[in-house]
Write a protein that holds these residues in place. Structure first.
Motif, PDB file in Angstrom:
ATOM      1  N   ARG A  15       0.855  -1.187   0.000  1.00 16.09           N
ATOM      2  CA  ARG A  15       0.000   0.000   0.000  1.00 16.09           C
ATOM      3  C   ARG A  15       0.891   1.237   0.000  1.00 16.09           C
ATOM      4  O   ARG A  15       1.868   1.301   0.741  1.00 16.09           O
ATOM      5  CB  ARG A  15      -0.887   0.016   1.239  1.00 16.09           C
ATOM      6  CG  ARG A  15      -1.873  -1.128   1.273  1.00 16.09           C
ATOM      7  CD  ARG A  15      -2.675  -1.091   2.548  1.00 16.09           C
ATOM      8  NE  ARG A  15      -3.559  -2.249   2.596  1.00 16.09           N
ATOM      9  CZ  ARG A  15      -4.073  -2.731   3.694  1.00 16.09           C
ATOM     10  NH1 ARG A  15      -3.811  -2.159   4.855  1.00 16.09           N
ATOM     11  NH2 ARG A  15      -4.870  -3.772   3.658  1.00 16.09           N
ATOM     12  N   LEU A  16       0.518   2.197  -0.817  1.00 10.77           N
ATOM     13  CA  LEU A  16       1.273   3.432  -0.942  1.00 10.77           C
ATOM     14  C   LEU A  16       0.399   4.608  -0.529  1.00 10.77           C
ATOM     15  O   LEU A  16      -0.692   4.781  -1.061  1.00 10.77           O
ATOM     16  CB  LEU A  16       1.741   3.621  -2.391  1.00 10.77           C
ATOM     17  CG  LEU A  16       2.414   4.938  -2.736  1.00 10.77           C
ATOM     18  CD1 LEU A  16       3.747   5.068  -2.007  1.00 10.77           C
ATOM     19  CD2 LEU A  16       2.619   5.037  -4.250  1.00 10.77           C
ATOM     20  N   PHE A  17       0.898   5.392   0.400  1.00  6.42           N
ATOM     21  CA  PHE A  17       0.245   6.625   0.826  1.00  6.42           C
ATOM     22  C   PHE A  17       1.185   7.754   0.429  1.00  6.42           C
ATOM     23  O   PHE A  17       2.361   7.731   0.805  1.00  6.42           O
ATOM     24  CB  PHE A  17       0.031   6.630   2.346  1.00  6.42           C
ATOM     25  CG  PHE A  17      -0.864   5.522   2.821  1.00  6.42           C
ATOM     26  CD1 PHE A  17      -2.221   5.742   3.016  1.00  6.42           C
ATOM     27  CD2 PHE A  17      -0.348   4.257   3.062  1.00  6.42           C
ATOM     28  CE1 PHE A  17      -3.045   4.720   3.453  1.00  6.42           C
ATOM     29  CE2 PHE A  17      -1.165   3.227   3.494  1.00  6.42           C
ATOM     30  CZ  PHE A  17      -2.522   3.459   3.687  1.00  6.42           C
ATOM     31  N   THR A  18       0.705   8.697  -0.349  1.00  4.56           N
ATOM     32  CA  THR A  18       1.597   9.726  -0.856  1.00  4.56           C
ATOM     33  C   THR A  18       0.963  11.106  -0.791  1.00  4.56           C
ATOM     34  O   THR A  18      -0.256  11.242  -0.834  1.00  4.56           O
ATOM     35  CB  THR A  18       2.044   9.371  -2.294  1.00  4.56           C
ATOM     36  OG1 THR A  18       2.962  10.352  -2.756  1.00  4.56           O
ATOM     37  CG2 THR A  18       0.886   9.265  -3.233  1.00  4.56           C
ATOM     38  N   ASP A  19       1.830  12.101  -0.662  1.00  2.00           N
ATOM     39  CA  ASP A  19       1.378  13.475  -0.592  1.00  2.00           C
ATOM     40  C   ASP A  19       2.433  14.371  -1.221  1.00  2.00           C
ATOM     41  O   ASP A  19       3.609  14.018  -1.275  1.00  2.00           O
ATOM     42  CB  ASP A  19       1.151  13.888   0.873  1.00  2.00           C
ATOM     43  CG  ASP A  19       0.346  15.169   1.010  1.00  2.00           C
ATOM     44  OD1 ASP A  19      -0.435  15.490   0.097  1.00  2.00           O
ATOM     45  OD2 ASP A  19       0.494  15.842   2.037  1.00  2.00           O
ATOM     46  N   GLY A  20       1.993  15.496  -1.707  1.00  2.00           N
ATOM     47  CA  GLY A  20       2.890  16.513  -2.234  1.00  2.00           C
ATOM     48  C   GLY A  20       2.337  17.862  -1.848  1.00  2.00           C
ATOM     49  O   GLY A  20       1.138  18.002  -1.613  1.00  2.00           O
ATOM     50  N   GLY A  21       3.208  18.839  -1.776  1.00  2.00           N
ATOM     51  CA  GLY A  21       2.733  20.163  -1.415  1.00  2.00           C
ATOM     52  C   GLY A  21       3.685  21.235  -1.876  1.00  2.00           C
ATOM     53  O   GLY A  21       4.852  20.976  -2.146  1.00  2.00           O
ATOM     54  N   CYS A  36       3.263   0.620   3.139  1.00  2.00           N
ATOM     55  CA  CYS A  36       2.840  -0.360   4.145  1.00  2.00           C
ATOM     56  C   CYS A  36       2.652  -1.712   3.473  1.00  2.00           C
ATOM     57  O   CYS A  36       2.313  -1.786   2.281  1.00  2.00           O
ATOM     58  CB  CYS A  36       1.532   0.060   4.812  1.00  2.00           C
ATOM     59  SG  CYS A  36       1.648   1.596   5.746  1.00  2.00           S
ATOM     60  N   ASP A  37       2.855  -2.771   4.238  1.00  2.00           N
ATOM     61  CA  ASP A  37       2.582  -4.103   3.704  1.00  2.00           C
ATOM     62  C   ASP A  37       1.080  -4.379   3.774  1.00  2.00           C
ATOM     63  O   ASP A  37       0.297  -3.518   4.209  1.00  2.00           O
ATOM     64  CB  ASP A  37       3.405  -5.174   4.430  1.00  2.00           C
ATOM     65  CG  ASP A  37       3.088  -5.327   5.908  1.00  2.00           C
ATOM     66  OD1 ASP A  37       2.033  -4.828   6.373  1.00  2.00           O
ATOM     67  OD2 ASP A  37       3.893  -5.952   6.616  1.00  2.00           O
ATOM     68  N   ALA A  38       0.678  -5.554   3.360  1.00  2.00           N
ATOM     69  CA  ALA A  38      -0.748  -5.895   3.295  1.00  2.00           C
ATOM     70  C   ALA A  38      -1.420  -5.868   4.668  1.00  2.00           C
ATOM     71  O   ALA A  38      -2.621  -5.671   4.762  1.00  2.00           O
ATOM     72  CB  ALA A  38      -0.925  -7.269   2.648  1.00  2.00           C
ATOM     73  N   GLU A  39      -0.627  -6.046   5.719  1.00  2.00           N
ATOM     74  CA  GLU A  39      -1.176  -6.024   7.081  1.00  2.00           C
ATOM     75  C   GLU A  39      -1.189  -4.621   7.674  1.00  2.00           C
ATOM     76  O   GLU A  39      -1.588  -4.441   8.824  1.00  2.00           O
ATOM     77  CB  GLU A  39      -0.377  -6.967   7.999  1.00  2.00           C
ATOM     78  CG  GLU A  39      -0.630  -8.443   7.729  1.00  2.00           C
ATOM     79  CD  GLU A  39       0.071  -8.920   6.461  1.00  2.00           C
ATOM     80  OE1 GLU A  39       1.213  -8.505   6.212  1.00  2.00           O
ATOM     81  OE2 GLU A  39      -0.542  -9.699   5.715  1.00  2.00           O
ATOM     82  N   GLY A  40      -0.721  -3.634   6.919  1.00  2.00           N
ATOM     83  CA  GLY A  40      -0.740  -2.262   7.395  1.00  2.00           C
ATOM     84  C   GLY A  40       0.510  -1.820   8.137  1.00  2.00           C
ATOM     85  O   GLY A  40       0.550  -0.712   8.669  1.00  2.00           O
TER      86      GLY A  40
END
Length: 153
Positions: A15-21, A36-40
């Motif tokens: 899982r990919l969580f991304t941000d830009g600013g 994050c892996d599949a388990e968070g």
């Protein structure tokens, strides 16, 4: 001699969580991502200063950096989470990419996403814990760059 199947590796779900600013639009910009892996469980992260660009460009740059890192880590099934409604809706084909500066970034993102066995993109609220973390990393990166610039003077 009979057929010997190639070694089969299990799917790697990430899982990919991304941000830009950017501070100003355009202005000093940075991105950050959390993997994050599949388990968070968090398994990686990264951030970088980008120079002067728009907020939407920074959002795309964060997505691209994160997708490339997923590929390096062997991700095969990926879920992407962003608080940028514009980027997510463009990737889903719900919005056209009108800005000429965004089209090459959009095209690269689509190409990278198509390289995974499965990919899903989801808009999340900026209150999402991992997006909050990525946002803090963006701000830290921008703060460090501003401090370094001040110290060089």
């Amino acid at each position: 001699m009979g057929f010997i199947p190639e070694r089969i590796f299990p799917a790697m779900k990430l899982r990919l969580f991304t941000d830009g600013g950017s501070r100003g639009n355009p202005g000093d910009s940075a991105f950050a991502f959390v993997i994050c892996d599949a388990e968070g469980r968090e398994v990686g992260s990264g951030s970088d200063y980008l120079g002067v660009m728009t907020n939407n460009e920074a959002e795309y740059r964060g997505l691209l950096a994160g997708l490339k890192e997923l590929g390096r880590r062997g991700g095969t099934e990926v879920e992407v989470f962003m608080d940028s409604e514009l980027v997510i809706k463009q990737l889903k084909g719900q919005y056209r990419v009108k800005a000429p500066n965004l089209f090459p970034l959009y095209k690269e993102a689509v190409d990278l996403l198509e390289g995974f066995a499965s990919a899903k993109v989801t808009h999340v609220r900026r209150e999402n814990d991992m997006i909050v973390k990525a946002d803090a990393m963006v701000n830290w990166t921008l703060d460090q760059h501003a401090l370094a610039r001040k110290l060089r003077k």
